[in-house]
Design a protein around this motif. Structure first.
Motif, short mmCIF file in Angstrom:
data_model
loop_
_atom_site.label_atom_id
_atom_site.label_comp_id
_atom_site.label_asym_id
_atom_site.label_seq_id
_atom_site.Cartn_x
_atom_site.Cartn_y
_atom_site.Cartn_z
N VAL A 273 -51.50 5.52 -47.66
CA VAL A 273 -51.24 5.93 -46.40
C VAL A 273 -50.15 5.08 -45.96
O VAL A 273 -49.79 4.41 -46.37
CB VAL A 273 -52.55 5.67 -45.42
CG1 VAL A 273 -53.64 6.54 -45.86
CG2 VAL A 273 -52.93 4.09 -45.62
N TYR A 274 -49.64 5.62 -44.72
CA TYR A 274 -48.36 5.14 -44.27
C TYR A 274 -48.41 3.56 -43.90
O TYR A 274 -47.32 2.92 -44.29
CB TYR A 274 -48.08 6.03 -43.04
CG TYR A 274 -46.61 5.73 -42.32
CD1 TYR A 274 -45.58 6.76 -42.80
CD2 TYR A 274 -46.21 4.74 -41.53
CE1 TYR A 274 -44.31 6.45 -42.43
CE2 TYR A 274 -44.92 4.38 -41.16
CZ TYR A 274 -44.15 5.02 -41.67
OH TYR A 274 -42.48 5.10 -41.20
N THR A 275 -49.41 3.02 -43.30
CA THR A 275 -49.40 1.61 -42.91
C THR A 275 -49.57 0.89 -44.42
O THR A 275 -48.93 -0.10 -44.37
CB THR A 275 -50.69 1.44 -42.18
OG1 THR A 275 -51.86 1.93 -42.62
CG2 THR A 275 -50.59 2.02 -40.71
N LEU A 276 -50.19 1.42 -45.41
CA LEU A 276 -50.12 0.45 -46.45
C LEU A 276 -48.81 0.81 -47.14
O LEU A 276 -48.52 -0.47 -47.84
CB LEU A 276 -51.36 1.36 -47.62
CG LEU A 276 -51.35 0.49 -49.00
CD1 LEU A 276 -51.51 -0.77 -48.89
CD2 LEU A 276 -52.51 1.36 -49.84
N TYR A 277 -48.04 1.89 -47.20
CA TYR A 277 -46.87 1.88 -47.82
C TYR A 277 -45.88 0.83 -47.11
O TYR A 277 -44.92 0.22 -47.53
CB TYR A 277 -46.19 3.29 -47.72
CG TYR A 277 -44.87 3.59 -48.18
CD1 TYR A 277 -44.42 3.31 -49.21
CD2 TYR A 277 -43.85 3.86 -47.28
CE1 TYR A 277 -43.19 3.50 -49.76
CE2 TYR A 277 -42.66 4.11 -47.49
CZ TYR A 277 -42.21 3.95 -48.95
OH TYR A 277 -40.83 4.04 -49.33
N LEU A 278 -45.94 0.77 -45.70
CA LEU A 278 -45.05 -0.12 -44.72
C LEU A 278 -45.70 -1.45 -45.41
O LEU A 278 -44.42 -2.34 -45.54
CB LEU A 278 -45.56 0.21 -43.57
CG LEU A 278 -44.68 -0.65 -42.44
CD1 LEU A 278 -44.89 0.05 -41.07
CD2 LEU A 278 -45.21 -1.96 -42.08
N TYR A 279 -46.60 -1.89 -45.40
CA TYR A 279 -47.12 -3.29 -45.96
C TYR A 279 -46.35 -3.56 -47.37
O TYR A 279 -45.78 -4.62 -47.44
CB TYR A 279 -48.71 -3.34 -45.96
CG TYR A 279 -49.04 -4.66 -46.69
CD1 TYR A 279 -49.12 -5.78 -45.92
CD2 TYR A 279 -49.58 -4.68 -47.95
CE1 TYR A 279 -49.61 -6.98 -46.48
CE2 TYR A 279 -49.93 -5.63 -48.54
CZ TYR A 279 -49.82 -6.91 -47.81
OH TYR A 279 -50.50 -8.06 -48.56
N LEU A 280 -46.55 -2.64 -48.23
CA LEU A 280 -46.10 -2.73 -49.58
C LEU A 280 -44.47 -3.00 -49.39
O LEU A 280 -43.88 -3.87 -50.36
CB LEU A 280 -46.44 -1.63 -50.60
CG LEU A 280 -47.89 -1.69 -50.57
CD1 LEU A 280 -48.18 -0.24 -51.73
CD2 LEU A 280 -48.47 -2.87 -51.47
N ARG A 281 -43.83 -2.28 -48.62
CA ARG A 281 -42.38 -2.54 -48.75
C ARG A 281 -42.08 -3.95 -48.19
O ARG A 281 -40.92 -4.48 -48.41
CB ARG A 281 -41.79 -1.35 -47.85
CG ARG A 281 -41.74 0.00 -48.29
CD ARG A 281 -40.72 -0.02 -49.63
NE ARG A 281 -40.43 1.20 -50.02
CZ ARG A 281 -39.83 1.41 -51.06
NH1 ARG A 281 -38.85 0.46 -51.78
NH2 ARG A 281 -39.18 2.64 -51.40
N GLY A 282 -42.80 -4.23 -47.05
CA GLY A 282 -42.57 -5.49 -46.30
C GLY A 282 -42.65 -6.87 -47.28
O GLY A 282 -42.05 -7.73 -47.35
#
Length: 326
Positions: A273-282
């Motif tokens: 999901v989008y928030t998980l992808y954001l977290y992994l990037r950061g």
């Protein structure tokens, strides 16, 4: 010896009176003390707003225009992060697809379950309070890590779900490890936590006058027709409120996807999901500048979607005073 007498004040004499001025100064001083006391009591919230919300939000906006890896000084790169999001990041589009698919399925299921249970529990019966509390209990758990672990175990290869299916002769599988069903387990978890909108629906149902149903029954309307002609129109403001909240919450889902996929968005990115992808990037790739840009894109999309919901609400939201959904 000359006697002096005070001259009487004539009716037209405009000599200022000092007493009202002193009273005005006293009132101004009292108001100043009231304002000071108000700011003192408000200061914890103001400090929290500035330190936890406003300043970090503005700093993340600055970081979205930089190349920042958490260990070196941010380097200004302008709009490069945003160009990369929309032109050179296929995983971004995949995360958007997974998130939209989750929200499109989970939100209607959750609202339908909440409304259905609310209709069943709206009548006052003996012990109905305990029954309502039991249905509300899953919402108290929220997006907890413990709940995600339990859900992962239930839908595992040797979980409780497969044991129940085995009783009727169905051979199950590891649902959370199959790309075709992993997202479905997240949808079921989201729909299962329908307690909060259920309580709001209950409050709305109790505000519908019973005289409307009695009049409809006299005219020969059945339960289904009364539901469509009376319950839904009268409940539309509450339905709209729940819809806006659950759409935002659906797009913000994170903890269940993180726990069930062990923080990787698997299997085969089916729960990315989008928030998980954001977290992994950061926090995994240490691209905090790029993650900040992803966060601001997410904020803009959710804000736009909320504005669309409000603009279309006037077409189907009806209020008792006759006004539309503006």
């Amino acid at each position: 010896m000359a006697l002096t007498t005070a001259s009487p004040r004539l009716p037209g004499d405009q000599t200022p009176d000092r007493a009202p001025a002193s009273r005005r100064r006293g009132r101004a001083s009292w108001r100043a003390r009231e304002r000071t006391a108000g700011y003192v009591f408000l200061s914890p919230w103001l400090l929290g707003l500035l330190g936890v919300t406003a300043i970090p939000t503005l700093y993340s906006l600055y970081l979205s225009f930089t190349n920042y890896d958490l260990f070196t000084t941010p380097q200004w790169i302008g709009l490069d992060n945003y160009r990369r999001i929309f032109t050179n990041d296929p995983q971004f589009l995949h995360a958007v697809k997974v998130t939209v698919l989750y929200a499109v399925i989970a939100v209607p299921l959750k609202l339908a379950a909440a409304l259905g249970v609310a209709l069943l529990l709206v009548r006052e019966r003996r012990g109905i309070g305990w029954v309502r509390a039991m249905f509300y209990l899953p919402s108290l758990l929220g997006g907890s890590v413990a709940l995600g672990i339990v859900w992962q175990a239930m839908f595992g290869g040797t979980g409780a779900i497969n044991h129940l299916l085995a009783l009727v002769g169905i051979h199950g599988k590891a649902w959370v490890n199959d790309p075709d069903t992993a997202l479905g387990t997240l949808v079921l978890l989201g729909a299962w936590q329908f307690g909060a909108p259920m309580v709001i629906f209950l409050a709305g149902l109790k505000q519908i006058p019973t005289e409307l149903y009695e009049a409809a029954a006299v005219d020969g309307a059945g339960r289904w027709r009364s539901f469509w002609r009376i319950t839904l129109p009268m409940l539309s403001p509450v339905l709209f409120f729940n819809l806006v909240l659950e759409v935002i919450h659906g797009f913000q889902t994170f903890t269940p996807a993180y726990v069930i996929s062990n923080g990787l968005g698997g299997p085969v990115d089916s729960t990315m999901v989008y928030t998980l992808y954001l977290y992994l990037r950061g926090w995994s790739d240490f691209e905090m500048g790029y993650a900040s840009a992803l966060a601001w894109v997410f904020l803009a999309v959710v804000g736009l979607l909320t504005a669309v919901l409000f603009s279309t609400g006037r077409l189907w939201v009806h209020y008792s005073d006759g006004e539309d959904g503006r």
